[in-house]
Design an enzyme around this catalytic site. Structure first.
Site, PDB file in Angstrom:
ATOM      1  N   HIS A 197       1.722   4.414  -2.841  1.00 20.33           N
ATOM      2  CA  HIS A 197       1.812   5.872  -2.669  1.00 20.33           C
ATOM      3  C   HIS A 197       3.186   6.363  -3.131  1.00 20.33           C
ATOM      4  O   HIS A 197       3.324   7.415  -3.752  1.00 20.33           O
ATOM      5  CB  HIS A 197       1.649   6.245  -1.192  1.00 20.33           C
ATOM      6  CG  HIS A 197       0.233   6.218  -0.684  1.00 20.33           C
ATOM      7  ND1 HIS A 197      -0.796   6.875  -1.315  1.00 20.33           N
ATOM      8  CD2 HIS A 197      -0.314   5.633   0.419  1.00 20.33           C
ATOM      9  CE1 HIS A 197      -1.927   6.693  -0.620  1.00 20.33           C
ATOM     10  NE2 HIS A 197      -1.652   5.935   0.429  1.00 20.33           N
ATOM     11  N   HIS A 215       3.396   6.729  -6.748  1.00 22.68           N
ATOM     12  CA  HIS A 215       2.654   7.930  -7.155  1.00 22.68           C
ATOM     13  C   HIS A 215       3.580   9.154  -7.074  1.00 22.68           C
ATOM     14  O   HIS A 215       3.516  10.049  -7.903  1.00 22.68           O
ATOM     15  CB  HIS A 215       1.446   8.098  -6.223  1.00 22.68           C
ATOM     16  CG  HIS A 215       0.328   8.921  -6.776  1.00 22.68           C
ATOM     17  ND1 HIS A 215      -0.753   9.273  -6.008  1.00 22.68           N
ATOM     18  CD2 HIS A 215       0.106   9.460  -8.002  1.00 22.68           C
ATOM     19  CE1 HIS A 215      -1.592  10.006  -6.745  1.00 22.68           C
ATOM     20  NE2 HIS A 215      -1.093  10.124  -7.962  1.00 22.68           N
ATOM     21  N   HIS A 242       0.840  -1.200   0.000  1.00 27.17           N
ATOM     22  CA  HIS A 242       0.000   0.000   0.000  1.00 27.17           C
ATOM     23  C   HIS A 242       0.878   1.255   0.000  1.00 27.17           C
ATOM     24  O   HIS A 242       0.720   2.142  -0.844  1.00 27.17           O
ATOM     25  CB  HIS A 242      -0.913  -0.012   1.238  1.00 27.17           C
ATOM     26  CG  HIS A 242      -1.806   1.183   1.347  1.00 27.17           C
ATOM     27  ND1 HIS A 242      -3.129   1.145   0.972  1.00 27.17           N
ATOM     28  CD2 HIS A 242      -1.569   2.450   1.777  1.00 27.17           C
ATOM     29  CE1 HIS A 242      -3.661   2.352   1.158  1.00 27.17           C
ATOM     30  NE2 HIS A 242      -2.742   3.155   1.652  1.00 27.17           N
ATOM     31  N   GLU A 243       1.791   1.306   0.947  1.00 21.79           N
ATOM     32  CA  GLU A 243       2.641   2.494   1.055  1.00 21.79           C
ATOM     33  C   GLU A 243       3.565   2.616  -0.156  1.00 21.79           C
ATOM     34  O   GLU A 243       3.878   3.722  -0.604  1.00 21.79           O
ATOM     35  CB  GLU A 243       3.453   2.476   2.349  1.00 21.79           C
ATOM     36  CG  GLU A 243       2.601   2.502   3.624  1.00 21.79           C
ATOM     37  CD  GLU A 243       1.536   3.595   3.641  1.00 21.79           C
ATOM     38  OE1 GLU A 243       1.738   4.651   3.017  1.00 21.79           O
ATOM     39  OE2 GLU A 243       0.472   3.369   4.260  1.00 21.79           O
TER      40      GLU A 243
END
Ligand SMILES: [Zn+2]
Length: 424
Positions: free
Chosen positions: A212, A215, A208-209
């Site tokens: 990010h 991104h 998940h991290e």
């Protein structure tokens, strides 16, 4: 009550009929009606599944000789018993296969296969703690793209949780500036040279991290204010939640989930039980979440004067949606910190589900292509989602990637809510 009245007043001063209308203008959903439409589509099948699960839990109580009706405070206890029985799966069984190093390797490898970027660890860059590691990220042509810092272990000076942040954001306003991106986690460090072993939730958090982080690292915009994760609240979790999907793919686990002592690959049977356990109790989880999200929306789209008594309003709303009595709200209004401790999630609690609809639907593009690393889909994902930051309207960005608006069916399938429940 006063908070709601003041929020309503501030929205009216700016010419909006309600606070929800004001708040949602700067979101991908855009209107309270769009949010309600989505939540209601998810609510019905989730409620059906939760009611069927309720009947099974009640039967389990009966089997054990219990002579009482299931109550909200019983649910998790009996659900865990049922999970053990149905999936026969315990997190501890899989942990030896999920060492931190292997999972970092897996997260990097998926990014290489999707976006062509490569990672090489650097030992010549100053760091703020001896546990922190840093990698240089290069694009497919070998050009420097970013630095990625992994600060993975818990220590007393850290706050809890996991997050992505940056030392420097990508931008091109005054010459090319490459990003310096950090993932901070609170994993337990292995004792005396043993590797750190992750729970399935930890492994998911890592991906998940890292989503990010991608991104931030793949950002390709001119203005620093629009860089990377500088996007609307209901869009910011798409790149991170989408990346979690690769972590649970058999193709990825079979390659990287290897026993930390023997190097043995994750056994097929354990993998199957692990994936089945993920779908368990999703009716409950969805009902618990969506009921709170609907309540948040109603609080901010009704005239405050009409709401009057908070408890009475809550009761009437729950009755209106047919909330199962055996499930408690995830957040009662008086402890709904997301919505009342600040404005960030006010009329915005739905964002988590909105992003989840998109991430499931977006991953569907790879499934439909028959290849979870399909190069054409991956290129669109990079060009339209991961690299555009806040420079493109999120709806336009999504439609450019997927060719249409997001649909909730993929989410319902992933949560196991599309199959007809046995009872209604
Ligand atoms: Zn996140």
């Amino acid at each position: 009550m006063e908070t709601l009245a003041l929020r309503e007043e501030s929205a009216r001063l700016l010419g909006y009929p309600t606070y929800a209308a004001y708040r949602l203008e700067d979101s991908m959903a855009k209107t309270p009606e769009a949010v309600r439409g989505l939540l209601e589509r998810v609510w019905k099948p989730a409620r059906g599944r939760a009611l069927a699960d309720r009947d099974e839990l009640q039967a389990l109580i009966g089997e054990e000789g219990g002579n009482f009706a299931l109550a909200p405070w019983d649910w998790r206890y009996y659900a865990e018993k049922l999970r053990q029985r149905r999936a026969n799966f315990d997190d501890a069984a899989i942990k030896p296969y999920l060492s931190l190093d292997h999972m970092v390797e897996a997260a990097f490898d998926c990014a290489t296969r999707l976006f062509g970027i490569t990672f090489s660890e650097r030992s010549d860059i100053p760091l703020w703690h001896p546990d922190v590691r840093v990698w240089e990220v290069k694009d497919a042509s070998g050009r420097h793209q970013a630095l990625f810092y992994g600060d993975y272990f818990a220590r007393t000076s850290k706050r809890s949780g996991a997050w992505m942040t940056s030392l420097r954001d990508q931008q091109k306003l005054d010459g090319e500036v490459t990003p310096l991106i950090i993932n901070v986690c609170n994993f337990t460090k292995g004792a005396d040279g043993e590797p750190s072993l992750l729970s399935p939730d930890d492994a998911r958090t890592l991906f998940h991290e890292f989503g990010h982080a991608l991104h931030g690292m793949l950002s390709n915009v001119t203005y620093p204010s629009l860089s990377g994760t500088s996007v609307f609240t209901d869009f910011v979790e798409l790149p991170s939640q989408l990346y979690e999907h690769w972590q649970e793919q058999p193709e990825v686990l079979q390659r990287f989930a290897r026993h930390y002592q023997t190097g043995e690959v994750l056994p097929e049977d354990l993998l199957k039980r692990f994936l089945a356990a993920r779908k368990f109790n999703q009716g409950f989880a969805t009902v618990e979440f969506v009921s709170s999200a609907l309540l948040d929306l109603e609080f901010h789209s009704r005239p405050a004067a009409e709401i009057g008594d908070i408890d009475g309003f809550e009761r009437a709303q729950l009755k209106g949606i047919g909330m199962p009595e055996e499930i408690a709200l995830r957040h009662r209004p008086t402890q709904f910190g997301h919505v009342f401790a600040g404005d960030y999630y006010a009329a915005g609690y739905y964002s988590y589900m909105w992003s989840e609809v998109m991430d499931a639907d977006a991953f569907g593009a790879f499934e439909e292509a028959g290849n979870i690393f399909d190069p054409t889909v991956a290129r669109r994902l990079r060009d339209d989602i991961y690299s555009t930051g806040g420079s493109v309207d999120p709806e336009d960005a999504y439609v450019a990637f997927r060719g249409r608006e997001p649909e909730p069916d993929a989410l319902l399938r992933r949560r196991g809510l599309l199959e007809e429940p046995k009872a209604a």
